[in-house]
Design an enzyme around this catalytic site. Sequence first.
Site, PDB file in Angstrom:
ATOM      1  N   ASP A  22      -6.693  -6.202  11.826  1.00 15.98           N
ATOM      2  CA  ASP A  22      -7.099  -5.671  10.245  1.00 15.98           C
ATOM      3  C   ASP A  22      -8.683  -5.364  10.152  1.00 15.98           C
ATOM      4  O   ASP A  22      -9.326  -6.199  10.736  1.00 15.98           O
ATOM      5  CB  ASP A  22      -6.814  -6.892   9.298  1.00 15.98           C
ATOM      6  CG  ASP A  22      -6.822  -6.371   7.990  1.00 15.98           C
ATOM      7  OD1 ASP A  22      -5.537  -6.549   7.258  1.00 15.98           O
ATOM      8  OD2 ASP A  22      -7.817  -5.971   7.330  1.00 15.98           O
ATOM      9  N   ASN A  31       2.749  -8.844   1.591  1.00 18.91           N
ATOM     10  CA  ASN A  31       2.301  -8.349   0.403  1.00 18.91           C
ATOM     11  C   ASN A  31       3.304  -7.501  -0.181  1.00 18.91           C
ATOM     12  O   ASN A  31       3.306  -6.397   0.514  1.00 18.91           O
ATOM     13  CB  ASN A  31       1.016  -8.058   0.203  1.00 18.91           C
ATOM     14  CG  ASN A  31       0.090  -9.130   0.282  1.00 18.91           C
ATOM     15  OD1 ASN A  31       0.111 -10.208  -0.142  1.00 18.91           O
ATOM     16  ND2 ASN A  31      -1.131  -8.940   1.036  1.00 18.91           N
ATOM     17  N   VAL A  90      -1.455  -0.647   1.350  1.00 18.84           N
ATOM     18  CA  VAL A  90      -0.681   0.109   2.257  1.00 18.84           C
ATOM     19  C   VAL A  90       0.713   0.123   2.351  1.00 18.84           C
ATOM     20  O   VAL A  90       1.337  -0.768   2.510  1.00 18.84           O
ATOM     21  CB  VAL A  90      -1.306  -0.166   3.845  1.00 18.84           C
ATOM     22  CG1 VAL A  90      -0.775   0.986   4.736  1.00 18.84           C
ATOM     23  CG2 VAL A  90      -2.777  -0.032   3.695  1.00 18.84           C
ATOM     24  N   HIS A 122       4.291  -4.442   6.694  1.00 17.41           N
ATOM     25  CA  HIS A 122       3.210  -5.032   7.620  1.00 17.41           C
ATOM     26  C   HIS A 122       3.245  -6.397   7.312  1.00 17.41           C
ATOM     27  O   HIS A 122       3.173  -7.219   6.225  1.00 17.41           O
ATOM     28  CB  HIS A 122       1.844  -4.417   7.684  1.00 17.41           C
ATOM     29  CG  HIS A 122       1.314  -4.510   6.354  1.00 17.41           C
ATOM     30  ND1 HIS A 122       1.201  -3.549   5.425  1.00 17.41           N
ATOM     31  CD2 HIS A 122       0.323  -5.191   5.575  1.00 17.41           C
ATOM     32  CE1 HIS A 122       0.641  -3.680   4.395  1.00 17.41           C
ATOM     33  NE2 HIS A 122      -0.181  -4.760   4.320  1.00 17.41           N
ATOM     34  N   HIS A 156       0.619  -9.793   7.952  1.00 16.31           N
ATOM     35  CA  HIS A 156      -0.572 -10.362   8.051  1.00 16.31           C
ATOM     36  C   HIS A 156      -0.380 -11.658   8.983  1.00 16.31           C
ATOM     37  O   HIS A 156       0.370 -12.478   8.391  1.00 16.31           O
ATOM     38  CB  HIS A 156      -1.263 -10.709   7.010  1.00 16.31           C
ATOM     39  CG  HIS A 156      -1.677  -9.500   5.935  1.00 16.31           C
ATOM     40  ND1 HIS A 156      -2.760  -8.913   6.067  1.00 16.31           N
ATOM     41  CD2 HIS A 156      -0.733  -8.901   4.829  1.00 16.31           C
ATOM     42  CE1 HIS A 156      -2.752  -7.868   4.912  1.00 16.31           C
ATOM     43  NE2 HIS A 156      -1.867  -8.010   4.512  1.00 16.31           N
TER      44      HIS A 156
END
Length: 113
Positions: free
Chosen positions: A29, A86, A95, A99, A101
């Site tokens: 990230d 998220n 974004v 994805h 994290h």
Amino acid sequence: MATIFNKIIDREIPADIVYETDTVIAFKDVNPVASTHILIIPKKNIPTLNDINIKDTQVLAELLLVTTKIAKQMNVDKEGYRIVINCNKNAGQTVYHLHLHLIGGRKLNWPPG
Ligand code: DGP
């Protein structure tokens, strides 16, 4: 819709890639919140977690498997880590390409903010 992550997949912009298969890719990230902060994404465009369907079962499983491999690779598997997805604005998704994290390397607070 294409996002910045498509540019990373296509090598149009640089990223610190730590793992890749035909279907998923993982990279550091750009704004890490811990010493280990990796994003694991499908190469397929899936904007949010709300957009998954039964056809994505395999890639979703692979995302989790890859995450555990990277956790070992980064040596955070024993001490522990967190996976965060998220979804949409209240969670702070910025974004719109699904994805995970992977966050580790320090004690993480609970509940999250
Ligand atoms: P989220 O809030 O869940 O949508 O998180 C998006 C994350 O993506 C955020 O932690 C920063 C990261 N990010 C955004 N643009 C780039 C980029 O161009 N390169 C990398 N490596 N990470 C990025």
